[in-house]
Write a protein that holds these residues in place. Structure first.
Motif, PDB file in Angstrom:
ATOM      1  N   SER A 545       0.863  -1.176   0.000  1.00 31.85           N
ATOM      2  CA  SER A 545       0.000   0.000   0.000  1.00 31.85           C
ATOM      3  C   SER A 545       0.898   1.224   0.000  1.00 31.85           C
ATOM      4  O   SER A 545       2.116   1.112   0.052  1.00 31.85           O
ATOM      5  N   LYS A 546       0.315   2.365  -0.013  1.00 33.86           N
ATOM      6  CA  LYS A 546       1.073   3.612  -0.004  1.00 33.86           C
ATOM      7  C   LYS A 546       0.865   4.394   1.291  1.00 33.86           C
ATOM      8  O   LYS A 546       1.211   5.560   1.378  1.00 33.86           O
ATOM      9  N   SER A 547       0.307   3.729   2.309  1.00 31.12           N
ATOM     10  CA  SER A 547       0.039   4.433   3.559  1.00 31.12           C
ATOM     11  C   SER A 547      -0.149   3.425   4.678  1.00 31.12           C
ATOM     12  O   SER A 547      -0.149   2.213   4.453  1.00 31.12           O
ATOM     13  N   LEU A 548      -0.320   3.939   5.900  1.00 33.94           N
ATOM     14  CA  LEU A 548      -0.626   3.086   7.038  1.00 33.94           C
ATOM     15  C   LEU A 548      -1.975   2.409   6.821  1.00 33.94           C
ATOM     16  O   LEU A 548      -2.848   2.931   6.122  1.00 33.94           O
ATOM     17  N   ALA A 549      -2.148   1.232   7.431  1.00 41.30           N
ATOM     18  CA  ALA A 549      -3.405   0.490   7.343  1.00 41.30           C
ATOM     19  C   ALA A 549      -3.927   0.222   8.747  1.00 41.30           C
ATOM     20  O   ALA A 549      -3.166   0.219   9.715  1.00 41.30           O
ATOM     21  N   ASP A 550      -5.233   0.010   8.865  1.00 40.79           N
ATOM     22  CA  ASP A 550      -5.798  -0.355  10.152  1.00 40.79           C
ATOM     23  C   ASP A 550      -5.072  -1.576  10.707  1.00 40.79           C
ATOM     24  O   ASP A 550      -4.723  -2.496   9.954  1.00 40.79           O
ATOM     25  N   SER A 600       8.311  -0.155   8.229  1.00 44.86           N
ATOM     26  CA  SER A 600       6.993   0.449   8.013  1.00 44.86           C
ATOM     27  C   SER A 600       6.497   0.068   6.626  1.00 44.86           C
ATOM     28  O   SER A 600       7.119  -0.728   5.925  1.00 44.86           O
ATOM     29  N   TYR A 601       5.380   0.650   6.232  1.00 52.58           N
ATOM     30  CA  TYR A 601       4.814   0.341   4.918  1.00 52.58           C
ATOM     31  C   TYR A 601       5.740   0.768   3.777  1.00 52.58           C
ATOM     32  O   TYR A 601       5.561   0.342   2.632  1.00 52.58           O
ATOM     33  N   THR A 602       6.734   1.624   4.060  1.00 58.34           N
ATOM     34  CA  THR A 602       7.638   2.100   3.013  1.00 58.34           C
ATOM     35  C   THR A 602       8.804   1.151   2.767  1.00 58.34           C
ATOM     36  O   THR A 602       9.535   1.326   1.796  1.00 58.34           O
ATOM     37  N   GLU A 603       8.989   0.154   3.637  1.00 54.07           N
ATOM     38  CA  GLU A 603      10.154  -0.729   3.512  1.00 54.07           C
ATOM     39  C   GLU A 603       9.917  -1.843   2.488  1.00 54.07           C
ATOM     40  O   GLU A 603       8.781  -2.231   2.217  1.00 54.07           O
ATOM     41  N   SER A 604      11.036  -2.344   1.960  1.00 54.14           N
ATOM     42  CA  SER A 604      10.976  -3.480   1.040  1.00 54.14           C
ATOM     43  C   SER A 604      10.901  -4.774   1.842  1.00 54.14           C
ATOM     44  O   SER A 604      11.083  -4.785   3.060  1.00 54.14           O
TER      45      SER A 604
END
Length: 640
Positions: A545-550, A600-604
């Protein structure tokens, strides 16, 4: 120069100056509208050509989205100055780190950085029109506390194929913008056109510096020496630093060819060559070991086992968690890794004798192979029946296999938590398995049983804490309240002190990093909470995704049923950042660095693992946008 507390555009409040040069200055500032720290770049443009360069930089950066490139947020004119507002990147640039070090960087780290930067260059060079950076050097590369490297300062970048216009050069054909001669290719120094191969030269020259600790001779000097009949003064990197593999040294030498036609044609070609070299080095390092009678002559000393046990902080009510008490821990010798993965001064070489013994230990005794059919049948039946046996042979069997959480006799976990049965496990990851210097060496650790939050602390939960205690809300919340509809997202923008305060208020504590990793991977050493292979959709990472998720949206649970242990948000732990026993960390930021885990969501997928760790400042003007936490809790006499 701008003074502290100067307000620009009724929005950006200057905090202090980060640096300055002949072309401009860079400041750390607070965006009062978004309540976040930013970097503001001021240009000292005195000519129309320089003002044009500033506008070009803003236009180029506005369209970049790569994780190793900075993000532009705003640009404007204020008075006589021109300003560019960018993502604030904490950390040190490589020029600063070079000054702090007394030795070259480890080859593995340089290779990792080169791979990231070549990926970024591929995106720049393939854009329409292609973007040529034209000023890659150590001072324009910044390493964040979370391990990423960013390519900064696009003041010389060209939004064309790199051909200079007559307005860009002086009467002698030299660039009016300046460059660093030791890292510039010949065509740029002579005022000719630049193309993607020009950036490859500069990147290779930078990597050469990091590997040798020396400044490369500039291209014009190299040409002059060759025209005088002398050899090229640029020495191969492996001749200066024997830790550098010859094939890698040859790749750098090719990229630093004076004739651009002799260099790699693209960043992709360079990166593929780099990965081929790395794969070949790993294959060489994992060749069959010598026979036992040849091991006695090795110069690698065996490591004496040391015993210790990790003890959790005794009580959250006793103030900030201290570093774990460590009366016992077993530290085994790390696996064999290529010399370039160990680093130039590694002292953690593997005991070949112990590794050989480990391999022999795994062989099935001949008596078992020759056993009776009945015994063999029973063994096969037991093997098929017992899940843990299949896991030992083939890895974890199911993402949600919970160890002991609901088994009879186990303590009942508090609401929202799970019981984590303590035990011994192999913590960290060695170089042959892809671990970096933060994760090495792998070593055995014992943790005591504890409770762990099933999910990361949510905004809704943190809101209750803020309401009842008057504690400061995260900076981006409006009127001390999270944005509507986002209550189940993990709370972020919290410092370590914030997380620790919440944990104490909730009657819990932050987990030690040993507890965190144990809860994430269990006793079978899995790379991800659900197993050893990446499963798309199991975690909010690797572009899921491109952001935090629930919290709990992704179903890649750990062996104990803990959710989102990789991806979504980084998580604070109670532990201060130190090297593992026998390991060595690179130069880190000053101050109180606490271990963060999970990515985080930005990591590979290579970073969102159960063993990946970084240190981050516990407090200060840093970017905490993707950093949250979860809590742990002691077992009480009633729960036992």
């Amino acid at each position: 120069m701008l003074s502290p507390n100067t307000i620009l555009r009724e929005r950006y409040r200057i905090i202090h100056q980060l640096g300055h040069g002949g072309m401009g200055a860079v400041y750390q500032a607070m965006d009062e509208n978004l309540s976040c720290v930013v970097a503001v770049k001021e240009t000292f443009a005195t000519s129309e050509a320089q003002r044009r360069a500033f506008r070009r930089e803003a236009e180029l950066l506005a369209n970049l989205t790569h994780s190793n490139l900075p993000r532009v947020m705003d640009h404007f004119t204020h008075g006589d100055g021109q300003f560019l507002v960018m993502q604030f990147v904490p950390g040190h640039d490589l020029a600063e780190l070079l000054e702090l070090r007394e030795q070259p960087f480890a080859v593995a780290k340089v290779v990792e950085w080169a791979d990231q930067l070549l990926d970024a260059l591929e995106e720049l060079h393939s854009s329409i029109p292609p973007i040529i950076h034209r000023d890659i050097k150590p001072a324009n590369l910044k390493v964040t506390p979370k391990g990423k490297i960013l390519l900064l300062d696009f003041g010389l970048a060209k939004g064309t194929a790199g051909q200079m216009s007559t307005a860009d050069v002086d009467s002698r054909g030299k660039s009016i913008y300046g460059y660093t001669p030791n890292y510039a290719p010949l065509e740029q120094m002579r005022g000719g056109g630049t193309d993607p191969r020009s950036d490859l030269y500069s990147l290779a020259a930078t990597m050469w510096t990091l590997l040798t600790g020396q400044i490369p001779p500039d291209a014009l000097s190299r040409v002059a020496e060759k025209e005088d009949g002398n050899p090229d003064p640029l020495r191969p990197a492996h001749e200066i630093n024997p830790q550098v593999p010859v094939p890698f040294s040859n790749l750098l030498k090719q990229a630093m060819s004076l004739n651009r036609n002799q260099r790699q044609a693209t960043a992709s070609e360079f990166r593929n060559g780099l990965r081929d070299v790395r794969q070949a080095e790993f294959e060489r390092a994992t060749l069959p070991l010598p026979r036992p009678n040849a091991l006695e002559s090795t110069s690698l000393p065996p490591s004496a086992p040391i015993e210790r046990t990790i003890k959790a902080p005794e009580s959250a009510s006793q103030g900030s968690p201290a570093s774990p008490h460590v009366p016992t821990m077993w530290v085994g010798s790390p696996p064999i890794v290529p010399s370039w993965e160990r680093g130039a001064t590694s002292s953690t070489a593997t005991s070949l004798a112990e590794e050989g013994a480990h391999q022999r230990k795994g062989r099935k005794p001949a008596a078992l192979i020759a056993g009776g059919v009945l015994i063999l049948g029973i063994a096969i039946g037991l093997f098929a029946w017992r899940p843990w046996a299949r896991e030992q042979a083939n890895g974890p069997t199911t993402p949600n296999h919970q160890v002991g959480a609901a088994e009879p006799g186990n303590p009942k976990a508090p609401t929202g938590m799970v019981y984590v049965a303590g035990g011994e496990f192999l913590m960290g990851r060695d170089g042959k398995d892809g671990g970096d210097e933060y994760e090495r060496p792998a070593h055995k650790v014992t943790v005591k049983p504890f409770f762990m939050d099933t999910n990361e602390v949510t905004r809704q939960q943190y809101q209750e804490f803020v309401n009842k205690t008057g504690h400061a809300a995260p900076a981006k919340w409006m009127n001390k309240h999270f944005p509507a509809g986002t209550g189940q997202l993990p709370v972020t923008d919290v410092t370590w002190d914030d997380a620790n305060a919440y944990a104490k208020w909730a009657g819990k504590r932050l987990p030690t990093e040993e507890e965190w990793e144990f809860a994430a991977r269990g006793t079978d050493g899995r790379r991800y909470p659900w197993g050893n292979d990446w499963q798309r959709g199991s975690a909010n990472a690797d572009d899921a995704s491109k952001s935090l998720a629930d919290v709990g949206s992704y179903q890649g649970a750990s062996p104990y049923g803990v959710m989102d242990m990789v991806g979504n948000a980084w998580e604070w732990t109670a532990t201060k950042l130190v090297a593992y026993p026998g390991g060595q960390l690179p130069n880190a930021m000053p101050g109180d660095l606490r271990v963060i885990r999970g990515g985080s969501y930005t990591e590979s997928k290579d970073e969102a693992t159960t063993s990946y760790r970084r240190g981050y400042p516990a407090r200060g003007n840093y970017d905490y946008a993707n950093t949250g936490f979860r809590c742990a809790k002691e077992l009480t006499s009633a729960s036992q």
